[in-house]
Design an enzyme around this catalytic site. Structure first.
Site, PDB file in Angstrom:
ATOM      1  CG  HIS A  56      -2.024   0.970   1.183  1.00 60.75           C
ATOM      2  ND1 HIS A  56      -3.252   0.737   1.738  1.00 60.75           N
ATOM      3  CD2 HIS A  56      -2.098   2.209   0.647  1.00 60.75           C
ATOM      4  CE1 HIS A  56      -4.030   1.780   1.551  1.00 60.75           C
ATOM      5  NE2 HIS A  56      -3.349   2.703   0.888  1.00 60.75           N
ATOM      6  CG  HIS A  58      -1.298   6.551  -1.929  1.00 60.53           C
ATOM      7  ND1 HIS A  58      -2.496   6.500  -2.610  1.00 60.53           N
ATOM      8  CD2 HIS A  58      -1.543   5.965  -0.729  1.00 60.53           C
ATOM      9  CE1 HIS A  58      -3.428   5.916  -1.857  1.00 60.53           C
ATOM     10  NE2 HIS A  58      -2.872   5.581  -0.707  1.00 60.53           N
ATOM     11  CG  HIS A 167     -10.199   3.787   1.989  1.00 60.90           C
ATOM     12  ND1 HIS A 167      -9.115   4.580   2.237  1.00 60.90           N
ATOM     13  CD2 HIS A 167     -11.193   4.270   2.776  1.00 60.90           C
ATOM     14  CE1 HIS A 167      -9.424   5.501   3.143  1.00 60.90           C
ATOM     15  NE2 HIS A 167     -10.691   5.338   3.477  1.00 60.90           N
ATOM     16  CG  ASP A 288      -2.485   4.737   3.446  1.00 61.75           C
ATOM     17  OD1 ASP A 288      -2.290   5.028   2.245  1.00 61.75           O
ATOM     18  OD2 ASP A 288      -3.459   5.162   4.086  1.00 61.75           O
ATOM     19  CG  HIS A 292      -0.662  15.025   1.105  1.00 60.54           C
ATOM     20  ND1 HIS A 292      -1.303  14.987  -0.117  1.00 60.54           N
ATOM     21  CD2 HIS A 292      -1.250  14.070   1.860  1.00 60.54           C
ATOM     22  CE1 HIS A 292      -2.257  14.051  -0.084  1.00 60.54           C
ATOM     23  NE2 HIS A 292      -2.235  13.471   1.098  1.00 60.54           N
TER      24      HIS A 292
END
Ligand code: NCD
Ligand code: ZN
Ligand code: ZN
Length: 430
Positions: A56, A58, A167, A288, A292
């Site tokens: 997991h 991003h 999710h 996860d 940002h």
């Protein structure tokens, strides 16, 4: 003679043993007390563990590369002892059709330091054709907050073999609480754990009688664990280091840096997650990793995006905590390495014949303070700042040394795309 032999202290099946691992073309061909090899690498000190498979992450590539990209994200993975990542589809464009899948795979092949897989983001348009994607992707992702739950029935009729990763937060439930959250405690209230539990139950009610392989990502609450225990169907469950190590409180600052979905919750939830992890009720630890930028986080709490980076700190922090608490390392390695690999049908995550020769070397006495400027993220911050971790000194992927003595020696583009091969489909492990 065997191509390459690595000798040292390995953790194998819960025991620390001094032995030799023989490697041919990147695959473990033998594990014995002594072995001869053309090349021999000895680790007189340190412990050799399987490297992690983070199902997991991003990586934000393509389209959101101001936050992270495939190179920086997988470089971070490598320094964190992760030899394989599976990338989430919420990039720009999202990974929802053949073209975007192919584009992402080609980006990974050019830029990745570690092996990687990709998820297809399931939506109304591709739902009926998931079978057509089975050969193209590593898994399917269903982001329930954006998914029409009335389509779950249709999804349950499909005969796909790859993992469906959910999710689990129910949109209508979140909307009911509705109000803007100004801090972490309010965030936990407005995205209440009951919304997670409802989503879990909805999915399981529809899928209970199917053979579909279901994974619940980042479960965060004790009531969701309770809901899961009431269904007979064997599913897999993931937890993140941030949900294990933090709870919603005023003392986490700046608050917006800890804003994440599902939210950080209460100490009771935390305890339930730990208990479930140690008992094996929770199968997998997943980072996860959702970076940002500092600028994006440095706004009013209610405006800040949710998500925290974590791929580089997951193994080091968890290793440190397991050691300090005296929890069995075998359980940790199972949750970080062998279970995620098996779930996705990957020949990784275990030091055994036939597996990829993926491992890390750690010095269990060498604890380091985590500092963002020592990590490799593009975003330049970590929620684990100041905490301790045990970072790998060396990393091998498919028998090749990628990190030596804490220095990168691997190449960008070394990472290979992974998906379960024919006849080696994913399976649940109990
Ligand atoms: C993730 C992101 O930023 O992409 N955010 C998060 O809070 N976890 C999305 C997600 O995994 O839900
Ligand atoms: Zn999520
Ligand atoms: Zn995520």
């Amino acid at each position: 003679m065997i191509e390459k032999v690595i000798e040292g202290k390995f953790l194998i099946d819960g025991k620390i043993i001094h032995c030799c691992v023989g490697i041919e073309r990147g695959i473990i061909v033998d594990v014995k007390k002594s072995l001869d090899g053309e090349t021999r690498i000895r680790f007189p000190r340190g412990l050799i563990l399987p490297s992690a498979v983070d199902v997991h992450v991003h990586l934000r590539d393509p389209g959101l590369t101001h936050k992270e990209d495939f190179s920086t994200g997988t470089l971070s993975a490598a320094f964190g002892g992760v030899s394989c990542v599976i990338d989430m589809p919420n990039t720009k464009p999202p990974t929802v059709d053949k073209e975007s899948c192919k584009e992402k795979i080609s980006i990974g092949e050019r830029k990745s330091y570690v092996d990687f897989g990709i998820y297809l983001g399931v939506n109304e348009n591709n739902l009926k054709n998931l079978k057509d994607f089975e050969d193209l992707v590593t898994g399917f992702k269903i982001y329930l907050p954006d998914f029409d739950v009335t389509l779950l029935g249709e999804l349950s009729k499909l005969k796909v073999k790859k993992v469906l990763a959910f999710h689990a937060e129910e949109r209508k439930c979140i909307e009911k609480f509705g109000k803007k959250a100004e801090n972490l405690i309010e965030h936990a209230k407005t995205r209440a754990s009951v919304c997670e539990k409802m989503a879990v139950e909805k999915v399981l009610k529809e899928m209970e009688k199917t053979d579909l392989r279901i994974h619940f990502c980042h479960i965060s609450s004790s009531i969701s664990l309770y809901a899961l225990s009431r269904f007979k169907k064997k599913v897999s469950v993931g937890v993140t280091p941030h949900h294990l190590l933090f709870k919603a409180s005023r003392s986490l600052t700046p608050q917006s840096y800890y804003k994440v979905n599902p939210p950080l919750r209460t100490s009771l939830d935390q305890e339930a997650l730990w208990e479930a992890l140690l008992s094996g009720e929770i199968d997998i630890i997943e980072s996860d990793h959702a970076p940002h930028t500092i600028d994006e986080k440095e706004v009013d709490f209610s405006e800040a995006p949710s998500g925290v980076p974590g791929v580089e700190t997951m193994y080091p922090v968890m290793l440190y905590v397991f050691l300090m608490k005296g929890y069995p390392l075998e359980r940790l390695v199972s949750a970080l390495c062998s279970r995620p690999a098996r779930l996705f049908g990957l020949k990784k995550g275990r030091i055994a014949k036939g597996m990829d020769a993926d491992f890390i070397v750690v010095d269990l006495k060498k604890m380091k303070k985590i500092r963002a400027d020592r990590l490799h993220y593009k975003c330049g911050w970590t929620p684990f700042e100041g905490m301790k971790g045990i970072f790998p000194t060396d990393l091998f992927i498919r028998g090749e040394r990628i990190i030596e003595d804490e220095e990168l020696i691997g190449d960008r583009g070394f990472g290979k795309f992974v998906k379960p091969r024919e006849g080696e489909e994913s399976c649940m492990e109990k």
